[in-house]
Write an enzyme that holds these catalytic residues in place. Structure first.
Site, PDB file in Angstrom:
ATOM      1  N   HIS A 222       0.993  -1.061   0.059  1.00 24.42           N
ATOM      2  CA  HIS A 222      -0.015   0.005   0.051  1.00 24.42           C
ATOM      3  C   HIS A 222       0.910   1.319  -0.090  1.00 24.42           C
ATOM      4  O   HIS A 222      -0.048   2.343  -0.014  1.00 24.42           O
ATOM      5  CB  HIS A 222      -0.922  -0.225   1.244  1.00 24.42           C
ATOM      6  CG  HIS A 222      -0.260   0.277   2.591  1.00 24.42           C
ATOM      7  ND1 HIS A 222       0.343  -0.839   3.230  1.00 24.42           N
ATOM      8  CD2 HIS A 222      -0.079   1.456   3.099  1.00 24.42           C
ATOM      9  CE1 HIS A 222       1.001  -0.223   4.236  1.00 24.42           C
ATOM     10  NE2 HIS A 222       0.695   0.970   4.532  1.00 24.42           N
TER      11      HIS A 222
HETATM   12  C1  UD1 Z   1      -1.943   5.208   6.096  1.00 22.68           C
HETATM   13  C2  UD1 Z   1      -0.449   5.801   6.771  1.00 22.68           C
HETATM   14  C3  UD1 Z   1       0.367   4.745   6.728  1.00 22.68           C
HETATM   15  C4  UD1 Z   1       0.068   3.342   6.903  1.00 22.68           C
HETATM   16  C5  UD1 Z   1      -1.410   2.987   6.289  1.00 22.68           C
HETATM   17  C6  UD1 Z   1      -2.071   1.628   6.811  1.00 22.68           C
HETATM   18  C7  UD1 Z   1      -0.030   7.977   6.575  1.00 22.68           C
HETATM   19  C8  UD1 Z   1       0.953   9.166   6.006  1.00 22.68           C
HETATM   20  N1  UD1 Z   1      -0.150   6.858   5.970  1.00 22.68           N
HETATM   21  O1  UD1 Z   1      -1.730   5.226   4.582  1.00 22.68           O
HETATM   22  O2  UD1 Z   1       1.583   5.279   7.347  1.00 22.68           O
HETATM   23  O3  UD1 Z   1       0.851   2.542   6.831  1.00 22.68           O
HETATM   24  O4  UD1 Z   1      -2.337   4.238   6.357  1.00 22.68           O
HETATM   25  O5  UD1 Z   1      -2.919   1.464   5.795  1.00 22.68           O
HETATM   26  O6  UD1 Z   1      -0.640   8.592   7.382  1.00 22.68           O
HETATM   27  N2  UD1 Z   1      -9.068   5.011   1.864  1.00 22.68           N
HETATM   28  C9  UD1 Z   1     -10.376   4.233   1.941  1.00 22.68           C
HETATM   29  N3  UD1 Z   1     -11.066   3.770   3.087  1.00 22.68           N
HETATM   30  C10 UD1 Z   1      -9.949   3.986   4.407  1.00 22.68           C
HETATM   31  C11 UD1 Z   1      -8.867   4.813   4.124  1.00 22.68           C
HETATM   32  C12 UD1 Z   1      -8.672   5.179   3.106  1.00 22.68           C
HETATM   33  O7  UD1 Z   1     -10.832   3.929   0.954  1.00 22.68           O
HETATM   34  O8  UD1 Z   1     -10.571   3.757   5.419  1.00 22.68           O
HETATM   35  C13 UD1 Z   1      -8.511   5.179   0.547  1.00 22.68           C
HETATM   36  C14 UD1 Z   1      -8.500   6.671   0.473  1.00 22.68           C
HETATM   37  O9  UD1 Z   1      -8.877   6.910  -0.905  1.00 22.68           O
HETATM   38  C15 UD1 Z   1      -7.470   7.427   0.647  1.00 22.68           C
HETATM   39  C16 UD1 Z   1      -6.458   6.319   0.297  1.00 22.68           C
HETATM   40  O10 UD1 Z   1      -7.192   4.919   0.537  1.00 22.68           O
HETATM   41  O11 UD1 Z   1      -7.282   8.505  -0.021  1.00 22.68           O
HETATM   42  C17 UD1 Z   1      -5.238   6.271   1.342  1.00 22.68           C
HETATM   43  O12 UD1 Z   1      -5.585   6.539   2.702  1.00 22.68           O
HETATM   44  P1  UD1 Z   1      -4.461   7.283   3.692  1.00 22.68           P
HETATM   45  O13 UD1 Z   1      -5.432   7.174   5.027  1.00 22.68           O
HETATM   46  O14 UD1 Z   1      -4.452   8.635   2.887  1.00 22.68           O
HETATM   47  O15 UD1 Z   1      -3.173   6.504   3.600  1.00 22.68           O
HETATM   48  P2  UD1 Z   1      -2.703   5.183   3.287  1.00 22.68           P
HETATM   49  O16 UD1 Z   1      -2.227   4.804   2.196  1.00 22.68           O
HETATM   50  O17 UD1 Z   1      -3.858   4.187   4.070  1.00 22.68           O
END
Ligand code: UD1
Length: 394
Positions: A222
């Protein structure tokens, strides 16, 4: 002592659960779970809360996704309001996600109203909570990783730094952080694993995929550096398909990865491969049951590098560096890239696992050590006015 425990994203929940349960048993502590809402999917949040025996969060900030600045800023704005209302004595932040640094920044600049009800903007005349960072001191020395920035900023500001390993202590000392702020408490993720070991071992989730123990690989990806660039992601998809022709792979797909696979039309490459099994993200107990039983893991996660080391399972980490080097020097982890992944995969299949001595304080007792430290806490060096409040409470 009113203690806010901040959690935000999937890897945080395994870190807060053991501490929450340990503090809940203490008469002097009132732990309050604050969920920022960074992860909001059922699979990434609620299901894991349930597995870990965590109650519904006491406070939910509902922040959700966004750019780094949006997410960090929105958590700061929302949490500042909560801080003013709740006036916790302590804020515990964990790990390295955007919410970790956001809540640390908000708490460090807050100033609770003084006795006459007047709010002051000057911390020297007001009060703020103590800030403790759990999983402090980890460094990848790669400032292109958003998490590295979060780690650096959080550790500079926090009052108390609880580290998982001795190398993390050394990182903090070499950055000039006062040694009396640093406590080597151990790896809290192992507390969650041991807390739920019986439930994990009782399951046989691999049967749902028609697999046998030690006959499959487990994949998670991820990180933006692997999944945000379509060329890199395509190469990774192709190599995973090739590996799956040798050994079945189970790859629970993270929402960020799924979004990119769909957007760049790469999903069919994975989905059309019969030996690649692509469930939605699994809950904690289900995922750990798969990890306990896999032959190897291929990942870019931080926590999985640690869990595989603890369990003696080979791990190939698709990153150029790690903030957890102890998993390489004293564990089963190896760094790799698309060019050498296949070769390292073959090496693993043909060589017995090189097991090491257990790592100090990766023993399921980290939360107990933290509670003992909190009991002995003397807030005097931090804020004079806190002493009054602390004595009244005790
Ligand atoms: C975040 C953390 C990362 C951790 C990871 C575990 C930061 C900078 N990154 O990354 O350190 O390893 O979580 O998963 O804080 N999304 C969903 N549903 C959710 C959450 C996210 O669909 O419940 C999608 C959204 O489109 C979002 C993307 O996933 O834009 C990324 O989510 P985000 O929380 O920005 O970062 P992660 O890649 O999950």
């Amino acid at each position: 002592m009113r203690i806010h425990i901040i959690c935000a994203a999937r890897p945080n929940f395994m870190k807060v659960a053991p501490l929450y349960h340990a503090l809940k048993n203490e008469t002097w502590a009132q732990p309050v779970i604050v969920h920022t809402g960074q992860h909001y999917d059922l699979n990434l949040s609620d299901a894991i809360f349930k597995d870990l025996g965590l109650p519904k969060p006491d406070i939910h900030l509902g922040v959700g996704s966004g750019t780094h600045a949006e997410q960090t800023g929105q958590v700061m704005i929302a949490y500042e309001k909560v801080l003013m209302e709740e006036q916790p004595d302590m804020v515990i932040v964990v790990g390295d996600v955007n919410s970790t640094v956001a809540c640390t920044l908000a708490a460090s600049k807050i100033s609770y109203p003084v006795n006459n009800g007047q709010r002051t903007t000057d911390n020297r005349h007001g009060r703020r909570p103590l800030i403790a960072h759990l999983e402090a001191g980890l460094r990848s020395f790669d400032r292109t990783m958003p998490e590295e920035i979060n780690r650096l900023v959080t550790d500079v500001i926090a009052d108390i730094l609880w580290t998982p390993s001795q190398d993390a202590v050394e990182n903090l000392i070499s950055e000039g952080i006062a040694s009396d702020k640093i406590h080597f408490v151990g790896n809290i993720m192992i507390d969650s694993l041991e807390m739920l070991r019986d439930k994990i071992e009782k399951r046989a989730v691999y049967k749902e995929f028609d697999l046998k123990p030690k006959s499959f690989g487990l994949v998670t990806l991820h990180r933006p550096s692997n999944v945000d660039n379509p060329d890199i992601l395509k190469n990774l998809c192709n190599i995973l398909v090739r590996i799956s022709n040798k050994i079945p792979l189970v790859f629970p797909v993270h929402p960020r990865t799924m979004k990119n696979l769909e957007q760049h039309n790469l999903w069919p490459i994975l989905n059309n491969s019969p030996n690649l099994l692509l469930p939605e993200p699994l809950s904690y107990i289900r995922f750990m049951n798969m990890l306990f039983n896999c032959r190897l893991a291929i990942t870019d996660s931080g926590g999985i590098q640690e869990e595989t080391t603890y369990l003696g399972i080979p791990c190939l980490t698709l990153r150029p560096n790690t903030e957890r080097p102890i998993t390489i020097t004293q564990g089963t982890n190896q760094l790799c890239d698309v060019n050498n992944l296949m070769e390292k995969f073959h090496d693993i299949l043909s060589t017995p696992v090189n097991l090491h001595e257990p790592i100090k304080y990766w023993d399921g007792k980290t939360a107990i050590r933290i509670v003992a430290l909190l009991k002995a806490l003397n807030p005097e060096p931090f804020f004079e006015i806190d002493i009054i409040r602390f004595h009244v409470i005790n």
